[in-house]
Design a protein around this motif. Structure first.
Motif, PDB file in Angstrom:
ATOM      1  N   VAL A  60       0.981  -1.114  -0.150  1.00 35.57           N
ATOM      2  CA  VAL A  60       0.039  -0.082  -0.089  1.00 35.57           C
ATOM      3  C   VAL A  60       0.988   1.127   0.081  1.00 35.57           C
ATOM      4  O   VAL A  60       1.556   1.596   1.041  1.00 35.57           O
ATOM      5  N   PRO A  61       1.012   1.850  -0.959  1.00 39.06           N
ATOM      6  CA  PRO A  61       1.980   3.054  -1.304  1.00 39.06           C
ATOM      7  C   PRO A  61       1.472   4.273  -0.412  1.00 39.06           C
ATOM      8  O   PRO A  61       0.109   4.505  -0.013  1.00 39.06           O
ATOM      9  N   PRO A  62       2.267   4.907   0.030  1.00 39.42           N
ATOM     10  CA  PRO A  62       1.731   5.977   1.064  1.00 39.42           C
ATOM     11  C   PRO A  62       0.793   7.125   0.057  1.00 39.42           C
ATOM     12  O   PRO A  62       1.232   7.495  -0.795  1.00 39.42           O
ATOM     13  N   PRO A  63      -0.223   7.629   0.727  1.00 41.24           N
ATOM     14  CA  PRO A  63      -1.076   8.664  -0.064  1.00 41.24           C
ATOM     15  C   PRO A  63      -0.312   9.862  -0.117  1.00 41.24           C
ATOM     16  O   PRO A  63       0.658  10.005   0.604  1.00 41.24           O
ATOM     17  N   LEU A  64      -0.833  10.958  -0.700  1.00 41.98           N
ATOM     18  CA  LEU A  64      -0.429  12.076  -0.752  1.00 41.98           C
ATOM     19  C   LEU A  64      -0.754  12.911   0.672  1.00 41.98           C
ATOM     20  O   LEU A  64      -1.436  12.596   1.464  1.00 41.98           O
ATOM     21  N   LYS A  99      -9.294   8.399   1.851  1.00 42.40           N
ATOM     22  CA  LYS A  99      -9.538   7.306   2.778  1.00 42.40           C
ATOM     23  C   LYS A  99      -9.683   5.850   2.273  1.00 42.40           C
ATOM     24  O   LYS A  99      -9.982   4.992   2.930  1.00 42.40           O
ATOM     25  N   CYS A 100      -9.409   5.885   1.012  1.00 44.81           N
ATOM     26  CA  CYS A 100      -9.389   4.245   0.486  1.00 44.81           C
ATOM     27  C   CYS A 100      -8.417   3.532   1.474  1.00 44.81           C
ATOM     28  O   CYS A 100      -7.064   4.041   1.517  1.00 44.81           O
ATOM     29  N   SER A 101      -8.625   2.440   1.464  1.00 50.09           N
ATOM     30  CA  SER A 101      -7.638   1.401   2.283  1.00 50.09           C
ATOM     31  C   SER A 101      -6.691   0.766   1.256  1.00 50.09           C
ATOM     32  O   SER A 101      -5.764   0.030   1.586  1.00 50.09           O
ATOM     33  N   HIS A 102      -6.678   0.876   0.119  1.00 48.97           N
ATOM     34  CA  HIS A 102      -5.743   0.710  -0.981  1.00 48.97           C
ATOM     35  C   HIS A 102      -5.928   1.647  -2.094  1.00 48.97           C
ATOM     36  O   HIS A 102      -6.503   2.411  -2.312  1.00 48.97           O
ATOM     37  N   PRO A 103      -5.017   1.701  -3.011  1.00 47.32           N
ATOM     38  CA  PRO A 103      -5.036   2.325  -4.376  1.00 47.32           C
ATOM     39  C   PRO A 103      -6.464   2.466  -4.757  1.00 47.32           C
ATOM     40  O   PRO A 103      -6.970   1.304  -4.964  1.00 47.32           O
ATOM     41  N   CYS A 104      -7.093   3.429  -5.044  1.00 44.72           N
ATOM     42  CA  CYS A 104      -8.430   3.571  -5.486  1.00 44.72           C
ATOM     43  C   CYS A 104      -8.444   3.267  -6.898  1.00 44.72           C
ATOM     44  O   CYS A 104      -7.682   3.666  -7.851  1.00 44.72           O
ATOM     45  N   GLY A 125      -3.339   5.418  -7.440  1.00 46.68           N
ATOM     46  CA  GLY A 125      -4.348   4.672  -8.157  1.00 46.68           C
ATOM     47  C   GLY A 125      -4.658   4.687  -9.408  1.00 46.68           C
ATOM     48  O   GLY A 125      -4.094   5.081 -10.541  1.00 46.68           O
ATOM     49  N   ARG A 126      -5.697   4.040  -9.839  1.00 46.07           N
ATOM     50  CA  ARG A 126      -6.219   4.025 -11.244  1.00 46.07           C
ATOM     51  C   ARG A 126      -7.604   4.951 -11.557  1.00 46.07           C
ATOM     52  O   ARG A 126      -8.503   4.804 -10.893  1.00 46.07           O
ATOM     53  N   THR A 127      -7.286   5.946 -12.449  1.00 48.90           N
ATOM     54  CA  THR A 127      -8.248   6.904 -12.671  1.00 48.90           C
ATOM     55  C   THR A 127      -8.562   6.789 -14.275  1.00 48.90           C
ATOM     56  O   THR A 127      -7.771   7.003 -15.032  1.00 48.90           O
ATOM     57  N   VAL A 128      -9.666   6.416 -14.468  1.00 46.12           N
ATOM     58  CA  VAL A 128     -10.332   6.286 -16.025  1.00 46.12           C
ATOM     59  C   VAL A 128     -11.353   7.313 -16.559  1.00 46.12           C
ATOM     60  O   VAL A 128     -12.298   7.311 -15.443  1.00 46.12           O
ATOM     61  N   HIS A 197     -11.986  -4.788 -20.435  1.00 40.48           N
ATOM     62  CA  HIS A 197     -11.426  -4.896 -19.045  1.00 40.48           C
ATOM     63  C   HIS A 197     -12.250  -4.028 -18.128  1.00 40.48           C
ATOM     64  O   HIS A 197     -11.777  -4.058 -16.961  1.00 40.48           O
ATOM     65  N   MET A 198     -12.729  -3.022 -18.488  1.00 44.96           N
ATOM     66  CA  MET A 198     -13.574  -1.976 -17.697  1.00 44.96           C
ATOM     67  C   MET A 198     -14.515  -2.703 -16.955  1.00 44.96           C
ATOM     68  O   MET A 198     -14.669  -2.111 -15.819  1.00 44.96           O
ATOM     69  N   TYR A 199     -15.191  -3.622 -17.466  1.00 42.32           N
ATOM     70  CA  TYR A 199     -16.112  -4.269 -16.633  1.00 42.32           C
ATOM     71  C   TYR A 199     -15.676  -5.367 -15.789  1.00 42.32           C
ATOM     72  O   TYR A 199     -16.555  -5.752 -14.969  1.00 42.32           O
ATOM     73  N   ASP A 200     -14.383  -5.525 -15.619  1.00 41.50           N
ATOM     74  CA  ASP A 200     -13.892  -6.478 -14.692  1.00 41.50           C
ATOM     75  C   ASP A 200     -13.105  -5.821 -13.655  1.00 41.50           C
ATOM     76  O   ASP A 200     -12.745  -6.376 -12.592  1.00 41.50           O
ATOM     77  N   VAL A 201     -13.434  -4.340 -13.333  1.00 41.52           N
ATOM     78  CA  VAL A 201     -12.630  -3.632 -12.544  1.00 41.52           C
ATOM     79  C   VAL A 201     -13.671  -3.746 -11.404  1.00 41.52           C
ATOM     80  O   VAL A 201     -14.754  -3.106 -11.627  1.00 41.52           O
ATOM     81  N   ASP A 202     -13.217  -3.610 -10.241  1.00 48.31           N
ATOM     82  CA  ASP A 202     -14.194  -3.316  -9.060  1.00 48.31           C
ATOM     83  C   ASP A 202     -13.735  -1.718  -8.590  1.00 48.31           C
ATOM     84  O   ASP A 202     -12.992  -1.410  -7.919  1.00 48.31           O
ATOM     85  N   TRP A 203     -14.558  -0.978  -9.109  1.00 45.66           N
ATOM     86  CA  TRP A 203     -14.483   0.485  -8.953  1.00 45.66           C
ATOM     87  C   TRP A 203     -14.920   0.785  -7.343  1.00 45.66           C
ATOM     88  O   TRP A 203     -15.714   0.270  -7.047  1.00 45.66           O
ATOM     89  N   ASP A 204     -14.070   1.629  -6.970  1.00 44.62           N
ATOM     90  CA  ASP A 204     -14.212   1.991  -5.420  1.00 44.62           C
ATOM     91  C   ASP A 204     -14.855   3.377  -5.379  1.00 44.62           C
ATOM     92  O   ASP A 204     -15.740   3.461  -4.407  1.00 44.62           O
TER      93      ASP A 204
END
Length: 308
Positions: A60-64, A99-104, A125-128, A197-204
């Protein structure tokens, strides 16, 4: 002949004297090789022992830093752009990302003034981003190749909302059910032309700020809100998805938000502009978006518009 014999003898002597030297050199090489192999073996074992712990710590990389986030939000809210979010709206979204517990995994409908901010706030995180204008999407991605932008063809118009809602309710146990793979859906409200692949992502986190939805003939946000609701309920891992709907004061955003994201999931509505829903995943055999789904708000709005 004698001379030749002596030369041969000297040659033999030299040969005999060289043998021990060669054996000694070979023994030294073998010792050195053994030492090198021992070193690398020990190093490999130490790597096996300590790498898992290091990897676990770095998973879990440190957040900003909070100060950086506050600065970005502050200056974004002070923009001279005509259409931009206010500080309370930006802060609400940035707080969730932080507050995401992992990269969002952050999905955004609509290229807006805040797009670069979303990328920065969702650090590591992943931003699309999904955009209705393919030319603007291509132009923006050319300027900012580190941001993933996909164009989508909206096939509905804001003025068709009542008809589309009626169709979705009728097909709630079939094509328009709340848990499904939208890639294969034939529901008129489903967005199914995104990359597979967009439909296989669990979006937070999902933000609905597009399409523009201005006027009855413009693409409304019925499809993006419905799609957000299905993606949130169809997650494979993780329980909840934060869904934000911008311009919540408008009929389409409010009615479809109540219909597919549900009033019971509404956490806050900031100045009537930004609605924040927290939607939990559902089982595959679920056929109702809300616990109490009666369509009262949509029916009342439709009656008002028809003059009844």
């Amino acid at each position: 002949m004698k001379s030749n014999n002596n030369n041969n003898g000297n040659g033999n002597t030299k040969l005999i004297l060289l043998h021990p030297y060669i054996q000694k050199q070979g023994t030294s090489n073998r010792v050195w090789l053994l030492a090198v192999l021992t070193f690398f073996t020990v190093a490999f074992l130490l790597t096996l022992i300590y790498t898992p712990a290091a990897s676990a710590g770095a998973a879990v990389p440190p957040p900003l830093p909070t100060s950086v986030i506050s600065t970005l939000v502050h200056y974004a809210s002070r923009s001279n752009e005509s259409f931009h979010m206010t500080h309370p709206e930006l802060k609400s979204i940035s707080d969730v990302l932080r507050k995401c517990s992992h990269p969002c995994n952050f999905l955004v409908f609509g290229l807006t003034h805040e797009t670069l901010l979303w990328k920065a706030l969702n650090y590591h995180g992943r931003t699309v981003v999904v955009e209705e204008n393919r030319y603007y999407a291509a132009y923006f991605e050319e300027l900012h190749p580190d941001i993933d932008v996909f164009d989508v063809q909206y096939t509905s118009r804001a003025g068709e909302m009542d008809e589309l809602l009626a169709s979705a309710r009728e097909l709630a146990r079939q094509e328009c059910r709340p848990v499904q793979n939208l890639l294969f859906s034939e529901c008129r409200l489903a967005i199914n032309d995104l990359p597979n692949h967009m439909y296989d992502v669990d979006w937070d986190v999902i933000l609905v700020d597009g399409p523009r939805g201005e006027g009855a003939e413009a693409p409304g946000r019925m499809m993006s809100i419905f799609t957000a609701g299905v993606l949130a309920r169809s997650k494979k891992v993780g329980g909840k998805t934060h869904v934000f709907v911008h311009d919540y004061y408008r009929d389409v955003e409010q009615i479809c938000g109540d219909e597919f994201l549900c009033g019971e999931n509404l956490v806050e509505a900031i100045n009537g502009m930004l609605a924040h829903f927290v939607v939990e995943r559902m089982e595959k055999d679920s056929f109702q978006f809300c616990r109490e789904q009666n369509g009262t708000a949509a029916a009342a709005a439709a009656a008002a518009r028809s003059g009844l």
